[in-house]
Design a protein around this motif. Structure first.
Motif, PDB file in Angstrom:
ATOM      1  N   ASN A  10       0.805  -1.230   0.000  1.00 11.09           N
ATOM      2  CA  ASN A  10       0.000   0.000   0.000  1.00 11.09           C
ATOM      3  C   ASN A  10       0.835   1.276   0.000  1.00 11.09           C
ATOM      4  O   ASN A  10       0.342   2.342   0.340  1.00 11.09           O
ATOM      5  CB  ASN A  10      -0.971   0.028   1.188  1.00 11.09           C
ATOM      6  N   GLU A  11       2.108   1.180  -0.356  1.00 12.58           N
ATOM      7  CA  GLU A  11       2.965   2.366  -0.428  1.00 12.58           C
ATOM      8  C   GLU A  11       2.925   2.931  -1.844  1.00 12.58           C
ATOM      9  O   GLU A  11       3.079   2.203  -2.815  1.00 12.58           O
ATOM     10  CB  GLU A  11       4.404   2.003  -0.061  1.00 12.58           C
ATOM     11  N   LEU A  12       2.691   4.234  -1.933  1.00 13.92           N
ATOM     12  CA  LEU A  12       2.590   4.905  -3.228  1.00 13.92           C
ATOM     13  C   LEU A  12       3.499   6.125  -3.273  1.00 13.92           C
ATOM     14  O   LEU A  12       3.628   6.839  -2.280  1.00 13.92           O
ATOM     15  CB  LEU A  12       1.145   5.347  -3.477  1.00 13.92           C
ATOM     16  N   PRO A  13       4.132   6.380  -4.413  1.00 12.73           N
ATOM     17  CA  PRO A  13       4.996   7.568  -4.523  1.00 12.73           C
ATOM     18  C   PRO A  13       4.158   8.837  -4.593  1.00 12.73           C
ATOM     19  O   PRO A  13       3.082   8.856  -5.191  1.00 12.73           O
ATOM     20  CB  PRO A  13       5.748   7.322  -5.831  1.00 12.73           C
ATOM     21  N   ILE A  14       4.664   9.901  -3.961  1.00 11.83           N
ATOM     22  CA  ILE A  14       3.993  11.198  -3.990  1.00 11.83           C
ATOM     23  C   ILE A  14       4.815  12.207  -4.798  1.00 11.83           C
ATOM     24  O   ILE A  14       4.302  12.876  -5.670  1.00 11.83           O
ATOM     25  CB  ILE A  14       3.758  11.730  -2.556  1.00 11.83           C
ATOM     26  N   ARG A  15       6.112  12.305  -4.510  1.00  9.48           N
ATOM     27  CA  ARG A  15       6.994  13.263  -5.179  1.00  9.48           C
ATOM     28  C   ARG A  15       8.409  12.709  -5.180  1.00  9.48           C
ATOM     29  O   ARG A  15       8.830  12.075  -4.225  1.00  9.48           O
ATOM     30  CB  ARG A  15       6.965  14.606  -4.446  1.00  9.48           C
TER      31      ARG A  15
END
Length: 158
Positions: free
Chosen positions: A60-65
């Protein structure tokens, strides 16, 4: 010109321009752009795994920036690489041109107390990341105010 790379998940050849492995479906971030804000709607939940320069994202880890950055040790010593903010952690990975090309730094957002602006040098800015144990790590990034806002937003959602 972009060359073909191998998927860090299955080792199949993929074109980094595509950002996905056609064989296993992993989402692979290899961008060299100064700064990128990720559209989470484009990063589909169906991707089996997500990698950032060979670093596997957690469940459930997603890149933001992400963007070019230097991690600073003192006024005269730093290492260049890329900084990634996800919804779970902040990660720095040195690029191959450093004395220490294997340098890797990360902190869970649960351990971050705050992030503040440091010295502004026209386009680049220093940001300081404070842990709950009062340790501080300094980065030089493009668009420091945006980084601070994104980190604060990610902290508020955890």
């Amino acid at each position: 010109m972009l060359k073909a790379l191998n998927c860090p998940n299955c080792a199949a050849v993929f074109n980094p321009k595509d950002s996905t492995c056609g064989y296993c479906g992993s989402y692979i971030i290899t961008s060299e752009a100064k700064q990128i804000k990720y559209n989470l709607n484009e990063i589909k939940a169906t991707y089996k795994k997500i990698f950032f320069h060979e670093i596997k994202m957690g469940v459930n880890e997603l890149p933001i920036r992400s963007g070019m950055a230097n991690i600073c040790y003192s006024a005269t010593k730093s290492d260049g690489g890329r900084l990634l903010l996800t919804n779970q952690r902040l990660i720095f990975r040195a690029h191959a041109l450093n004395v220490n090309p294997n340098l890797y730094w990360e902190i869970s957002l649960g351990d971050v107390d705050r992030a503040v602006n440091g010295l502004n040098l026209l386009i680049s800015q220093r940001i300081k990341v404070f842990t709950k144990k009062d340790n501080v790590t300094t980065f030089v990034v493009y668009g420091g105010k945006t980084w601070i806002a994104e980190i604060e937003c990610a902290l508020n959602q955890n």
